[in-house]
Write an enzyme that holds these catalytic residues in place. Sequence first.
Site, PDB file in Angstrom:
ATOM      1  N   TYR A  42      28.071  11.410  42.977  1.00 25.98           N
ATOM      2  CA  TYR A  42      27.373  12.665  42.696  1.00 25.98           C
ATOM      3  C   TYR A  42      25.900  12.429  42.352  1.00 25.98           C
ATOM      4  CZ  TYR A  42      32.068  14.745  42.099  1.00 25.98           C
ATOM      5  OH  TYR A  42      33.359  15.177  42.252  1.00 25.98           O
ATOM      6  N   LEU A 184      38.245  27.513  43.037  1.00 22.17           N
ATOM      7  CA  LEU A 184      37.913  28.843  43.542  1.00 22.17           C
ATOM      8  C   LEU A 184      37.681  28.814  45.048  1.00 22.17           C
ATOM      9  CD1 LEU A 184      35.466  29.926  40.691  1.00 22.17           C
ATOM     10  CD2 LEU A 184      37.953  30.203  40.813  1.00 22.17           C
ATOM     11  N   ILE A 223      38.911  22.142  36.908  1.00 23.47           N
ATOM     12  CA  ILE A 223      37.516  21.784  36.625  1.00 23.47           C
ATOM     13  C   ILE A 223      36.578  22.600  37.524  1.00 23.47           C
ATOM     14  CG2 ILE A 223      37.827  19.506  35.593  1.00 23.47           C
ATOM     15  CD1 ILE A 223      37.339  18.340  38.436  1.00 23.47           C
ATOM     16  N   ASN A 235      34.599  31.586  33.277  1.00 19.63           N
ATOM     17  CA  ASN A 235      35.665  30.641  33.616  1.00 19.63           C
ATOM     18  C   ASN A 235      36.498  30.275  32.398  1.00 19.63           C
ATOM     19  OD1 ASN A 235      34.765  30.607  36.270  1.00 19.63           O
ATOM     20  ND2 ASN A 235      33.642  28.688  36.056  1.00 19.63           N
TER      21      ASN A 235
END
Length: 270
Positions: A42, A184, A223, A235
Amino acid sequence: MSADFQRIGLGTYSEANREQWRENVLQALDAGYRVVDTAEVYENETYIGEGINRSEVPREEVFLATKTVHEVEPGPGHEDILTGVEGSLDRLDTGYVDLLYVHWPAELYDPETTLGAFDELREMGRVEHVGVCNFEPDQLDRARDVLDSPLFANQIEMHPLLQQDELVGYAQEHDHWVVAFCPLAQGAVFDIPAIQEIAQRHNVSPAQVSLAWLLSKDNVAVIPKASSPDHLHDNLAARELDLTEGELARIDGIEREERIIDRDYAPWNR
C-alpha cells in the site's frame, strides 16, 4: 502487548494520496476505531505509523495489522521475510504488529519458508498473531499443518455480492476470523434494491446495512475504507444496527455474484 481485536476496523488501501492516511488514521482512532489494517504494497505504512503516534490512543490499545509480499524472484527466503517485516516495523515506527498476514498465496509463496519465518517472528515478539489473505480451503489446510502458531484470520473479499459461505463455515469450524475487505463492493452494494429498502426501513445508510449483515455472522469482522469523518462514524454505527431474521435472509438470497478484486495469480484462478 496486543490490543483486543474488534470486529470493525479501518481499511487503508488507496492508489493515490497515500499521505491522507496520516490524518484518516488519527480521525478514526478519535472516532473509536481500534483496528487499523495496512500492507507493505500500500506504500502508506509510514503515514499509518505517524497517525497512530499522533493519536492520544495508546499504541497498546490499537490492533495494527500489515501484510508481506512474496513476489521476489525466485521467491523470498527466510531472511528476506524477516528483513521485509523489519522494514514494515520501521516504517510503522513500532516494535511489533498485532497481526501479520501473508498477502496472497501467489506462485512464489512457499508455505514452509514463509510461515516458518512468521512463527519465528512471533517467537521474537515482533508479531502477536499470524494470518493469511485470499486463501481457499486447500491453502488454509496447508497453512494450519505448517504453522506452529494458531491461525488467527483469513482476510478475504466479502460482501452481499460475494458471500463466501464456504470460507465462513471453514473459519467457524476451525475457530479463526474471516476479515472482510471490500465489504461494500466499492459501492456496488448501494445499488442493490433489497439493501436500499432495508436501509430506508431503518433510516440508515446502505453501507450500514451491508456491514451489519456481515457482522451478524459468527467469526466475521470487517475493515471498510473511509476517508471522511462522516463515513468513519457511519460505518462504525453499523455495530448498533440489528437486522431482522427476514432482512438477513433477504440479503442471503441475493442472486448476483460479483468479485471486485480478481488477480490472475489468485488461487481460484489456478
